[in-house]
Design a protein around this motif. Structure first.
Motif, PDB file in Angstrom:
ATOM      1  N   LYS A   1     104.793  53.611 121.288  1.00 16.61           N
ATOM      2  CA  LYS A   1     106.220  53.809 121.527  1.00 16.61           C
ATOM      3  C   LYS A   1     106.414  54.981 122.479  1.00 16.61           C
ATOM      4  O   LYS A   1     105.850  56.062 122.275  1.00 16.61           O
ATOM      5  CB  LYS A   1     106.942  54.068 120.210  1.00 16.61           C
ATOM      6  CG  LYS A   1     106.917  52.904 119.243  1.00 16.61           C
ATOM      7  CD  LYS A   1     107.608  53.264 117.931  1.00 16.61           C
ATOM      8  CE  LYS A   1     107.594  52.103 116.952  1.00 16.61           C
ATOM      9  NZ  LYS A   1     108.248  52.471 115.664  1.00 16.61           N
TER      10      LYS A   1
ATOM     11  N   ASP B   1     109.529  56.871 125.232  1.00 16.29           N
ATOM     12  CA  ASP B   1     110.922  56.921 125.675  1.00 16.29           C
ATOM     13  C   ASP B   1     111.009  57.577 127.049  1.00 16.29           C
ATOM     14  O   ASP B   1     110.013  58.096 127.580  1.00 16.29           O
ATOM     15  CB  ASP B   1     111.811  57.624 124.650  1.00 16.29           C
ATOM     16  CG  ASP B   1     111.405  59.066 124.387  1.00 16.29           C
ATOM     17  OD1 ASP B   1     110.589  59.625 125.157  1.00 16.29           O
ATOM     18  OD2 ASP B   1     111.904  59.659 123.401  1.00 16.29           O
TER      19      ASP B   1
ATOM     20  N   THR C   1     109.971  61.388 127.369  1.00 12.40           N
ATOM     21  CA  THR C   1     108.523  61.604 127.257  1.00 12.40           C
ATOM     22  C   THR C   1     107.813  61.153 128.519  1.00 12.40           C
ATOM     23  O   THR C   1     106.901  61.835 129.020  1.00 12.40           O
ATOM     24  CB  THR C   1     107.966  60.862 126.027  1.00 12.40           C
ATOM     25  OG1 THR C   1     108.634  61.335 124.850  1.00 12.40           O
ATOM     26  CG2 THR C   1     106.472  61.098 125.882  1.00 12.40           C
TER      27      THR C   1
ATOM     28  N   LEU D   1     106.719  60.142 118.314  1.00 13.50           N
ATOM     29  CA  LEU D   1     107.152  58.757 118.490  1.00 13.50           C
ATOM     30  C   LEU D   1     106.192  57.767 117.841  1.00 13.50           C
ATOM     31  O   LEU D   1     106.563  56.614 117.573  1.00 13.50           O
ATOM     32  CB  LEU D   1     107.266  58.425 119.987  1.00 13.50           C
ATOM     33  CG  LEU D   1     108.276  59.245 120.797  1.00 13.50           C
ATOM     34  CD1 LEU D   1     108.187  58.882 122.275  1.00 13.50           C
ATOM     35  CD2 LEU D   1     109.690  59.030 120.287  1.00 13.50           C
ATOM     36  N   ASN D   2     104.955  58.222 117.577  1.00 11.85           N
ATOM     37  CA  ASN D   2     103.919  57.339 117.031  1.00 11.85           C
ATOM     38  C   ASN D   2     103.235  58.011 115.840  1.00 11.85           C
ATOM     39  O   ASN D   2     102.029  58.302 115.879  1.00 11.85           O
ATOM     40  CB  ASN D   2     102.885  57.020 118.123  1.00 11.85           C
ATOM     41  CG  ASN D   2     103.509  56.315 119.318  1.00 11.85           C
ATOM     42  OD1 ASN D   2     103.640  55.105 119.345  1.00 11.85           O
ATOM     43  ND2 ASN D   2     103.882  57.098 120.332  1.00 11.85           N
TER      44      ASN D   2
ATOM     45  N   LYS E   1     112.034  52.842 124.426  1.00 13.43           N
ATOM     46  CA  LYS E   1     113.302  53.115 123.750  1.00 13.43           C
ATOM     47  C   LYS E   1     114.459  52.766 124.683  1.00 13.43           C
ATOM     48  O   LYS E   1     114.551  53.267 125.804  1.00 13.43           O
ATOM     49  CB  LYS E   1     113.374  54.585 123.351  1.00 13.43           C
ATOM     50  CG  LYS E   1     114.529  54.918 122.418  1.00 13.43           C
ATOM     51  CD  LYS E   1     114.441  56.365 121.967  1.00 13.43           C
ATOM     52  CE  LYS E   1     115.526  56.727 120.975  1.00 13.43           C
ATOM     53  NZ  LYS E   1     115.419  58.134 120.527  1.00 13.43           N
TER      54      LYS E   1
ATOM     55  N   PHE F   1     113.222  50.664 119.961  1.00 16.40           N
ATOM     56  CA  PHE F   1     111.991  50.478 120.717  1.00 16.40           C
ATOM     57  C   PHE F   1     111.755  48.974 120.858  1.00 16.40           C
ATOM     58  O   PHE F   1     111.622  48.264 119.861  1.00 16.40           O
ATOM     59  CB  PHE F   1     110.810  51.150 120.019  1.00 16.40           C
ATOM     60  CG  PHE F   1     110.860  52.652 120.080  1.00 16.40           C
ATOM     61  CD1 PHE F   1     110.357  53.333 121.181  1.00 16.40           C
ATOM     62  CD2 PHE F   1     111.449  53.379 119.055  1.00 16.40           C
ATOM     63  CE1 PHE F   1     110.426  54.717 121.254  1.00 16.40           C
ATOM     64  CE2 PHE F   1     111.517  54.764 119.113  1.00 16.40           C
ATOM     65  CZ  PHE F   1     111.001  55.437 120.218  1.00 16.40           C
TER      66      PHE F   1
END
Length: 358
Positions: free
Chosen positions: A129, A131, A134, A154-155, A251, A257
């Protein structure tokens, strides 16, 4: 799965439109003899253009079409310079470009998307994942390792390696760069300020970063470089699968996501597509709708409405109208390239623009 193009068209109406359009196109084609058209630009659209040209020239023996994959920026520039009749681009021309070249139009032929891909040994089958902020941090060098806190947050269920990230970007002016950097711009205020978006931008100097030419080059570079990350046009999805590199879940504007599928790409296009103006220059990136994939775009034919030779103008009109004919055959060709046909209201706008070529 529901037919992505014909949601609002009955099959009887589709059949009538398709047969009528094809009859007119093929009848007119008989009048064209020994016409040569030149196209260049988008490497994302190149696989579909190859299919289109192969089938079109088989049924139109007097028309010769030369195509090239040089990048969207080059496609636009070659049309502006009068060196080719058709430029293929994932990016629409800016207001400044249109002001300088008022006779050039941007005509959507299909809907496409970009994927974010990576090569992290042991994790390529995991859809990490990511976004916009990031990814922006990776491409500015603020996030340098795969186990950085931003990626780990995120993970949380993934064991990430403490290894440096190798960000890869396109070397030439690219529509994929345009769409990818639009995503970073719309999702990350710091990126919007600088460097912003475009087919070519002033990329931050990140130690260890690399470049690649074209979508094929990007797939090859990611596959051959452990711990790398890059962005790829969706028409190269088969190459991504063969290379066994990872594809990220991104995202979207609704905070979800999502993976790049036909359904999520259609959702992204539908969310913003209703806003498409008559000149059809519109971003479909970072749609706010639930279920929408955030990296979606129109695939454009960039063409001058003023051609020196009326026969060439007629040949361009016939070919471009043929590429957007709503037929099951054309839908199959676009599906093979992982692209999506235009919905009815966009098809009508594109048809109107094509008819203006003289």
């Amino acid at each position: 799965m529901a037919d992505p193009l014909f949601t609002h068209l009955s099959r009887s109406r589709l059949k009538f439109i398709g047969i009528t359009a094809l009859t007119l196109l093929f009848s007119a084609a008989c009048l064209a003899q020994d016409i040569t058209l030149n196209e260049t630009g988008s490497t994302l659209l190149y696989p579909l253009f190859t299919t289109w040209v192969t089938h079109y020239t088989m049924s139109h023996p007097g028309v010769h079409i030369h195509i090239g994959a040089t990048g969207s920026e080059a496609g636009i520039q070659q049309v502006e310079a009068g060196k080719v009749e058709i430029g293929a681009s994932d990016a629409y021309m800016s207001d400044a470009q249109i002001t300088q070249h008022a006779r050039i139009i941007n005509v959507p032929l299909a809907i496409a998307a970009q994927t974010v891909n990576y090569n992290v040994p042991g994790l390529n089958e995991v859809h990490l994942k990511l976004d916009g902020p990031t990814l922006a941090a990776i491409y500015t060098g603020t996030v340098r390792s795969w186990n950085a806190p931003q990626i780990a947050a995120l993970n949380p269920d993934v064991r990430l390696p403490a290894h440096a990230i190798v960000p890869i970007r396109r070397a030439e002016g690219s529509g994929e760069t345009f769409v990818f950097t639009q995503f970073l711009t719309f999702s990350t205020p710091s990126w919007e300020t600088n460097p912003g978006y475009g087919t070519t931008i002033a990329w931050p100097d990140v130690p260890g970063s690399a470049t690649a030419m074209g979508n094929a080059g990007m797939v090859k570079a990611i596959a051959s470089t452990d711990y790398s990350i890059g962005y790829v046009g969706v028409s190269y999805s088969d190459s991504v699968a063969q290379a066994k590199i990872g594809t990220a879940a991104l995202k979207n504007g609704a905070g979800e996501f999502v993976m790049p599928t036909t359904e999520t790409i259609m959702a992204g296009a539908a969310s913003l597509g209703a806003r498409t103006p008559p000149d059809e220059r519109l971003t479909l990136v970072f749609a706010p709708a639930s279920g929408a994939y955030p990296l979606v775009n129109y695939e454009y034919a960039v063409v001058s409405t003023h051609q020196a030779d009326p026969a060439v103008a007629a040949a361009i009109r016939r070919f471009l109208l043929w590429t957007i004919v709503p037929s099951e055959e054309n839908q199959a060709w676009q599906s093979e390239a992982h692209l999506i046909p235009l919905p009815p209201h966009i098809w009508e706008l594109s048809q109107a623009q094509i008819q203006s070529i003289r």
